[in-house]
Design an enzyme around this catalytic site. Structure first.
Site, PDB file in Angstrom:
ATOM      1  N   ASP A 199       0.843  -1.198   0.000  1.00 37.82           N
ATOM      2  CA  ASP A 199       0.000   0.000   0.000  1.00 37.82           C
ATOM      3  C   ASP A 199       0.883   1.255   0.000  1.00 37.82           C
ATOM      4  O   ASP A 199       0.631   2.212   0.722  1.00 37.82           O
ATOM      5  CB  ASP A 199      -0.935  -0.010   1.212  1.00 37.82           C
ATOM      6  CG  ASP A 199      -2.070   0.997   1.082  1.00 37.82           C
ATOM      7  OD1 ASP A 199      -2.484   1.286  -0.058  1.00 37.82           O
ATOM      8  OD2 ASP A 199      -2.537   1.512   2.110  1.00 37.82           O
ATOM      9  N   LEU A 200       1.901   1.229  -0.847  1.00 40.88           N
ATOM     10  CA  LEU A 200       2.873   2.334  -0.890  1.00 40.88           C
ATOM     11  C   LEU A 200       2.389   3.378  -1.890  1.00 40.88           C
ATOM     12  O   LEU A 200       2.663   3.293  -3.087  1.00 40.88           O
ATOM     13  CB  LEU A 200       4.247   1.794  -1.278  1.00 40.88           C
ATOM     14  CG  LEU A 200       5.420   2.774  -1.191  1.00 40.88           C
ATOM     15  CD1 LEU A 200       5.569   3.338   0.211  1.00 40.88           C
ATOM     16  CD2 LEU A 200       6.714   2.096  -1.635  1.00 40.88           C
TER      17      LEU A 200
END
Length: 306
Positions: A199-200
């Site tokens: 979830d960068l």
């Protein structure tokens, strides 16, 4: 000033509204966690010798409290217990501050982390879009390392997602769901083994003092980094919606990240398409699917294939 021995009055009302009524995932529902939160904050304060330095702020699933201990500035993060956060402390231990926020201590039983302070009001939304994409690609290179066996494997999800795609939905074009199922079959080989922050995106990178930009809030998986590019495509969506050609715009984002991270762009595009289609299917399963959200997932997925 927040009182760590009675933080209940300091929890922002808008955060309470988000968490209240959430079902257990898998341990505590939102209401039960909110009742436990003040006690857990007191126990963390006593155990780690913390004194609050400022007001509570929050993300989507956690409250964050600036503190100090023995003159050192630190941050106490208390997360609502959910599966994606279960291994956050393990990933931060492995990265040891290299490209990510530094972890000082963890209390997994209370879903509590003691972290270095970052500039929570400065994230990659403050940079020009392609510059921000390049930063994310560079962080992927820095965070890349072998994943240990305790991390959930990306391949373990492929069967579930393939079933989801084969089942399909009247609200999602059948052509897309069949193509996603086929893509998942070809992506299985080589999809495990690296410690990946899945979830960068732009808001999960904050400005720091010891480094310009550091990743936060990992949802770690033993996977491949090509899988992790998709959130760069669906965040800052207002800029994508204004693009003359959505296909060109999203593929440019993906290409910049892939080049900076040293990734195979074809696998980046394939994984991004799969994640957009599965997002559309999950939205379609909601009791009242959000039409803007569903349309966004389908439109973006179409741009990955045209």
């Amino acid at each position: 000033m927040t009182d760590l021995h009675d933080i209940a009055p300091s929890i922002p009302p808008e955060f309470r509204e988000v968490v209240q009524g959430r079902p257990p995932e898998p341990e505590l529902g939102g209401d039960d966690w909110l009742r436990l939160l003040p006690r857990w904050a007191r126990e963390c304060a006593d155990h780690w010798g913390l004194r609050a330095d400022g007001p509570v702020w929050h993300g989507v699933c956690a409250v964050v409290i600036p503190c100090h201990r023995d003159g050192e500035q630190v941050v106490l993060k208390l997360s609502w217990p959910h599966e994606e956060a279960r291994q956050e402390h393990l990933a931060l231990q492995y990265w040891a501050g290299r490209g990510a926020v530094r972890l000082h201590a963890a209390d997994p039983a209370r879903w509590a982390l003691l972290l270095e302070p970052l500039q929570h009001d400065r994230n990659l939304n403050d940079l020009a879009l392609l510059d921000a994409c390049e930063v994310i690609g560079g962080l992927m290179r820095r965070l890349d390392r072998p994943a240990s066996p305790q991390f959930t494997r990306l391949s373990d999800a492929i069967d579930r997602w393939t079933t989801l795609c084969r089942k399909g939905s009247p609200l999602v074009p059948r052509r897309m769901t069949e193509q996603a199922a086929s893509a998942l079959s070809s992506l299985r080989d080589g999809c495990d083994g690296r410690l990946v922050h899945q979830d960068l995106h732009f808001e999960n990178v904050l400005a720091g003092d010891r480094e310009p930009w550091l990743a936060i809030d990992p949802k770690p998986v033993s996977g491949e980094w090509a899988f992790a590019v998709a959130p760069v495509l669906w965040n800052r969506w207002d800029e994508a919606a204004r693009a003359h050609s959505l296909r060109t715009h999203l593929r440019l984002r993906a290409g910049v990240v892939a080049e900076a991270a040293g990734l195979d762009e074809d696998r980046v595009l394939a994984w991004s398409f799969v994640r957009l289609v599965t997002n559309a299917l999950w939205e379609a399963e909601e009791p009242q699917p959000g039409q803007p959200e569903l349309s966004r997932w389908i439109t973006a997925a179409k741009a990955m294939t045209d």
